[in-house]
Structures are given as structure tokens and as C-alpha cells.
Design an enzyme around this catalytic site. Structure first.
Site, PDB file in Angstrom:
ATOM      1  N   GLU A 126       0.791  -1.224   0.000  1.00 60.33           N
ATOM      2  CA  GLU A 126       0.000   0.000   0.000  1.00 60.33           C
ATOM      3  C   GLU A 126       0.827   1.279   0.000  1.00 60.33           C
ATOM      4  O   GLU A 126       0.385   2.303  -0.535  1.00 60.33           O
ATOM      5  CB  GLU A 126      -0.930   0.024   1.226  1.00 60.33           C
ATOM      6  CG  GLU A 126      -2.071  -0.963   1.167  1.00 60.33           C
ATOM      7  CD  GLU A 126      -3.156  -0.531   0.193  1.00 60.33           C
ATOM      8  OE1 GLU A 126      -3.144   0.633  -0.242  1.00 60.33           O
ATOM      9  OE2 GLU A 126      -4.018  -1.368  -0.119  1.00 60.33           O
ATOM     10  N   SER A 147     -33.116 -31.635  49.217  1.00 59.36           N
ATOM     11  CA  SER A 147     -32.312 -32.346  50.221  1.00 59.36           C
ATOM     12  C   SER A 147     -30.840 -31.982  50.193  1.00 59.36           C
ATOM     13  O   SER A 147     -30.047 -32.593  50.917  1.00 59.36           O
ATOM     14  CB  SER A 147     -32.443 -33.865  49.999  1.00 59.36           C
ATOM     15  OG  SER A 147     -33.773 -34.286  50.213  1.00 59.36           O
TER      16      SER A 147
END
Length: 664
Positions: A83, A334
């Protein structure tokens, strides 16, 4: 004849150049820079820094923070080579590239080649401006010059990597690497890096999942231009979803700290994925509306390793998946029984081999039954807990006092909720609201031989835990739970307990070994019954499967503490052989008068207390009416008409209570 005109012309030229330069400098200096500190997605990460959840930013976009050193140099080197070869040498605008671009634009009347440097592209990304007009290009040049004066080259490169578009709502190279390759951009192949270089130039037209040929051509052009070998690898044909693990936890953490940007957790991505898959598989076989939740933690340090609040983070199948069932308060059934026995062993009220009478018993107005409606007669505490009988733990809770049981829950880190606001004997069998996490905390404390464990989804402070019961008492409970037969086909050696709440609304299972605790819950979030759901039949198999996903075998349990009394019933001290035999008067306070359930004719009441350690505290209907008492004959004061609850707590924290009725 000597002429001064050339010198005057030169001076004028230099002055013009200087004036132009100063004007240009002032023009650039007046440039209003856009914000460079952009919002990034809030992230939740696991114990190793792996991404677990990323929240969207504005407009539903995802822009993950790109941290210094987190991008493979292969990508940055390739990006600059393709680029902007002179990136580290120009001041924001590459004159040679721009001359070429302007020349092409002059002859064609439009922009043919960009000539844009990376700095100019950053300017475009920051202002979200177009590239197709000369005015836009000029604006980018001005902004690029200004950026180069304010930022370093590395900072400008970072802005590009943070803002570059990669298709759809994905911005930034880190987001792109995760959605296209399923990994962080720390290590990329040349073909992967080339695709990430090519995509931002036309992020929609080159999307690999929609236009694979265009993406492939663009990638190969990058490889060719930078002199890299072309690749035979295909481009990804599918955009991956970013992780959305433990979504309930992510929501909870963000809700508790809405300004934080990062949430490091103690969870493990690998284990969380396994547990979520397991929960979904188990939920698939359930009735409509049934949800499943799971929590796994390391009780040696309190770190939560996995947390599944629901099979799916949606309301699919009517299961209210947005409700986090690891935190919802439910009846524990329980599952409190191991805590009750541990407290009783700790207080010297019982031993694993102490005999209890499992027979129809009335505790004032409370007459509990066993789950199957049957009674076993004389049983040891070991068998009573293994069989999950109801009469012995209620008798122990009466001897301990429900307030002591509630205090122990809180001491272990739980946050119990009482439906009526006052603890009674029904707490022993599930008459209290607790969450999956609450109960897991208590089992972690038992696994740590009676010491509170500071459980957290984030790194804790390592503070020492509070001792709730003696090590021998907690070990004795674990020894009993390890003896419970596992589900068919499952290995033995895990200390575990199941529970089923009244009406089959909740099925529970909790288990622990020498390092880990796992708890599971099955039920409907709206609290409606699930007929036929039992903890032993439905939750226990899931518990053992979860341990199988966690590790190949159980971590060994600790050895019994030195003071642990391992004995048969016959060899126990006489008071411990059978529960309910006469004990020394200092063992527990007892309200000798009036009797529990008495009907009184006068409001002024005198109570008589036997046993316990002075001084005493008296509570009337839960409110203290006298304290520091060193007498056993106590005037309570005037009672209101109807039922009243009288409780006495001795200096050791042991309590007793009765209920009486005043009929004037």
C-alpha cells in the site's frame, strides 16, 4: 553593466516560497483533527486471555481493540510493501504517487489510481469520507499532513489496523482475523496476511463468503506484488461468529461495572465450550420449557471454571433462556442435609455411626415424611444421609436451631432467602431459597474441610476463609457422600448428593473431589413442576458426565484429620450411640416450660430453660426481648393473642424454640 535584477528575482522567489511555506504550515496547523481514540468493543476473556464475548459498538459494528504487539509482523510488512512503500519516509503524502495520480486524473477527468498513503487512508477512515472526488482527496491530504505532525508512524499504522473495514460490520484487523480465520492475528500465514491486506480496499466486493473468486484474485495480487510465493490455499468461505460464551456472566459483569472495557475472568474457554455443549445435549431430551444450569469451580482457590446459566441464550422451546439459573433462588430440596450433619458432627450431637429412629415424628405442628412415604426404623447417620431420609436431619436441625443452620449457610458465602422471613424446621428439607451458586459455595466449604471458600468469576484477593466447622466434621460428611452409589456406569469415589424440591420443581446434584466442585440444576425457570423429575435420576448422571468432561479421573480426597473418631456404633461414647439419649446439661439449651404447642390462658408468661451456657438471649417472634440473662426462669412479657414463637440462644450460639398459643 552589472544587473541586480536576477538577485531581486531570486529574493522575490525565496520570499514567495517562504511565505507560501509559512502559509501552508499555518493552514495545516489549523486543521481540526478527528477523534483518534475510537470506541472498541467491550470484551470478556477467559483465564488465559482468550476472547469469550465481544459486545457490539454503535450501529451494531464490532471493533475489537488491537493491542501493541498483537499483530503478526508478516501482515504489517506486507501492508506497507503493498500500500505505501515509502510510508516511513514521507510526511503523510507521497509526492511521486500523487503526481502520478493527479496526472491520470487530469487526462481522464476522474480518479484512476488512488496515490493514497496509509496516512491518507487513516484520514479517510477517521472521517468516514469518500475517495472518488478531488475535494475528498485534498481533504485527506491536509488531514494526513496534520496527523503526521501529531502522531508517530507506529501510531498511524495502529489506527489503520484498528479501523480498516473487512466486510459486514467487522472493523479492525483483530476482528477480521477472528471472523475469517478463527484466531488472533498474532501468527498469520502469508496467504492469510495477504487477504487481510486486500480486503479493506473493497470490503464488500471482496468478501470471501460472498465473492470468493474476487477475494482470491485480490489476495494473489498482493502476494505477487510483494514478491511472496502464491498460495494454493483457498480463501475462507464462511464468516465465523465471534465467541458468545457464558453470556449470562458477561451481562452480569457488564451490568455491575458498565464503564469497564475488559472483563478478565477465571473461566476456561475450552471447559466452558464443553459444558455448554453437554448442557444443550442434556436439555434436548427434556420436556418443553425445561432448562438446565451448571457451575464448575476449583474449591482450592474459589475460581469458577465454567458457568452455564441456560442451554441457550434465548427463549427457544419456552425455557426462558435469558434467565441465569446459576443465580436464581430455588428450593434446595435435600441438598442441605450434608451441611446439617456436618454441623451436628461438629457440635458433638452425632457421629456417622450414631443411631437415629426413623419413624413418624411430630415436631410441634411439623410432621415431615420421607420422600417415598416409608420409614426405616433404626438407622445410622451414615445410612440416613446416604438414603436422604428426612426425620434425622429435621431432628438435628431442631437440636441445632434453624438459626444456626441459616448462619452456617451465610458463613459459607451463601445468600439464603426465607419465604416467610423466619427460619423454621422446614429449612432442613428445602424451605429456603438458594441458588445453584449458593449451594456450590457450601459444598466447596465442605470440600475444604469446613473453611469458607471465596468463590469468584474473577481473580480473588486470596483472603483467608472463615472456619465454619471442624475439619473432622467436614471430612466425615465427605466420607459418607463418597460412599453413595454412583449412577449406573459411572465411576465411584465422588462425594455427591442429589435433591428434589417439593412438587418436582427442581432437580439438583452436587459433587466434589479433592480439587473441584460441580453443581447442576434441572427445572423450569417459571417454577412450574416437572413431573417425574428426580435429582438422582436426572441431575446425577449429568453431574458425573460433567466431571468426565472436566478431567479423566477424580482427584483423591484428603486423609482424615488426626482427631477424627473412626468407630463402630458399639464403640462410641454412650451419648453418641443413639441420638436423643440424655446429655450433659451444657450440651444444648432446652425450653422445659411451657411445652411446645402449649395453649396459654394468660398473656404474662414465664419460661424455664434447662441446659445451655449462660448468659441467655430470648427472642419473641424473632425480635430480641432480653439478653445477658444469668437465670433460667425468665419472664417473657405479654404475648399477643394467637400464636407466638419463643426462642432462646445460649452463650455458645446454640438455640431452642417453641411455639405457643394465647387464648385469652
Amino acid at each position: 553593466m552589472f544587473s541586480h535584477r536576477p538577485f531581486i528575482a531570486l529574493a522575490v522567489c525565496l520570499l514567495t516560497i517562504a511565505t507560501t511555506r509559512d502559509a501552508w504550515d499555518a493552514w495545516v496547523a489549523r486543521t481540526v483533527l478527528p477523534l483518534t481514540l475510537a470506541e472498541t468493543s467491550v470484551e470478556m476473556r477467559d483465564r488465559d486471555g482468550v476472547l469469550m464475548r465481544a459486545f457490539d459498538i454503535e450501529d451494531g459494528r464490532v471493533r475489537l481493540a488491537v493491542l501493541p504487539g498483537s499483530v503478526d509482523p508478516t501482515l504489517t510488512n506486507m501492508l506497507i510493501a503493498y500500500e505505501d512503500k515509502r510510508f516511513y519516509h514521507h510526511k503523510g503524502v507521497d509526492a511521486r504517487a500523487m503526481v502520478r495520480a493527479f496526472g491520470q486524473a487530469a487526462t481522464s477527468g476522474k480518479v484512476v489510481s488512488g496515490g493514497s498513503t496509509l496516512t491518507m487512508q487513516v484520514a479517510r477512515l477517521l472521517e468516514n469520507s469518500g475517495t472518488g472526488s478531488m475535494h475528498g482527496k485534498w481533504r485527506q491530504m491536509r488531514l494526513a499532513w496534520a496527523l503526521e505532525r501529531s502522531l508517530s508512524k507506529d501510531e498511524i499504522l495502529h489506527l489503520y489496523l484498528q479501523h480498516a473495514p473487512y466486510g459486514g460490520r467487522i472493523e479492525g484487523v483483530r476482528s477480521a482475523s477472528l471472523v475469517w480465520f478463527g484466531k488472533e492475528p498474532t501468527r498469520l500465514s502469508p496467504s492469510e496476511a495477504a487477504l487481510l491486506v486486500a480486503l479493506p480496499q473493497a470490503p464488500e466486493a471482496r468478501r470471501p463468503d460472498r465473492f470468493p473468486d474476487a477475494a482470491l484474485d485480490a489476495r494473489d495480487r498482493v502476494l505477487t506484488r510483494v514478491g511472496a510465493a502464491t498460495s494454493r490455499a483457498d480463501v475462507p468461505r464462511k464468516m465465523r461468529h465471534l465467541p458468545r460464551l457464558a453470556p449470562h456472566l458477561a451481562d452480569a459483569l457488564r451490568g455491575a461495572n458498565p464503564h469497564a472495557r475488559r472483563f478478565p475472568t477465571t473461566l476456561s474457554v475450552a471447559l466452558q465450550q464443553k459444558m455448554e455443549t453437554l448442557v444443550r445435549a442434556h436439555a434436548a431430551g427434556q420436556r418443553a420449557g425445561v432448562s438446565v444450569a451448571l457451575i464448575a469451580l476449583d474449591h482450592t482457590n474459589g475460581e469458577v471454571l465454567a458457568r452455564v446459566g441456560a442451554p441457550y441464550y434465548s427463549d427457544a422451546n419456552g425455557a426462558l433462556g435469558f434467565v441465569d439459573m446459576t443465580r436464581a433462588k430455588r428450593s434446595p430440596g435435600s441438598t442441605l442435609k450434608p451441611l446439617i450433619y456436618g454441623l451436628a458432627f461438629d457440635r458433638g450431637l452425632a457421629h456417622p455411626e450414631t443411631v437415629f429412629a426413623d419413624r413418624p415424628t411430630r415436631f410441634g405442628r411439623y410432621a415431615p415424611q420421607n420422600f417415598d412415604g416409608q420409614f426405616r426404623g433404626d438407622v445410622t447417620a451414615r445410612d440416613a444421609l446416604s438414603l436422604s431420609l428426612n426425620i434425622p436431619p429435621v431432628a438435628l436441625t431442631e437440636a441445632l436451631g434453624p438459626d444456626r443452620l441459616m448462619a452456617a449457610m451465610r458463613a459459607f458465602g451463601a445468600d439464603p432467602v426465607l419465604p416467610g422471613g423466619q427460619a423454621g424446621l422446614a429449612v432442613a428439607l428445602g424451605g429456603v431459597g438458594l441458588s445453584l451458586e449458593d449451594i456450590a459455595r457450601m459444598y466447596a466449604g465442605l470440600a475444604q474441610l469446613g473453611v469458607e471458600v471465596s468463590v469468584s468469576d474473577q481473580r480473588g484477593d486470596g483472603r483467608p476463609g472463615y472456619r465454619v466447622m471442624a475439619p473432622r466434621a467436614a471430612w466425615q460428611v465427605g466420607d459418607i457422600l463418597r460412599g453413595i452409589a454412583p449412577p449406573a456406569g459411572a465411576p465411584g469415589g465422588l462425594a455427591y448428593k442429589t435433591g428434589t424440591s417439593y412438587g418436582h420443581r427442581d432437580a439438583w446434584a452436587f459433587g466434589y473431589d479433592g480439587q473441584h466442585v460441580i453443581g447442576v440444576w434441572i427445572g423450569r425457570p417459571d417454577g412450574t413442576p416437572v413431573p417425574g423429575a428426580f435429582g438422582a435420576d436426572h441431575a446425577a448422571p449429568l453431574l458425573f458426565e460433567a466431571f468426565g468432561r472436566l478431567k479423566p479421573s477424580f482427584t483423591p480426597a484428603p486423609a482424615p484429620p488426626p482427631d477424627t473418631l473412626i468407630s463402630t456404633t458399639a464403640d462410641l461414647p454412650t451419648p453418641l450411640r443413639r441420638f436423643g439419649l440424655a446429655r450433659p446439661t451444657h450440651a444444648n439449651p432446652v425450653l422445659a416450660f411451657p411445652p411446645d404447642g402449649a395453649v396459654l390462658a394468660q398473656a404474662e408468661t414465664v419460661i424455664k430453660v434447662e441446659g445451655g451456657v449462660l448468659p441467655l438471649t430470648v427472642l419473641l417472634n424473632g425480635a430480641p426481648v432480653a439478653s445477658g440473662l444469668r437465670t433460667r426462669h425468665i419472664e417473657v412479657g405479654a404475648l399477643d393473642a394467637g400464636f407466638s414463637d419463643i426462642a432462646v440462644i445460649d452463650a455458645a450460639g446454640r438455640s431452642t424454640r417453641i411455639a405457643v398459643e394465647l387464648r385469652p
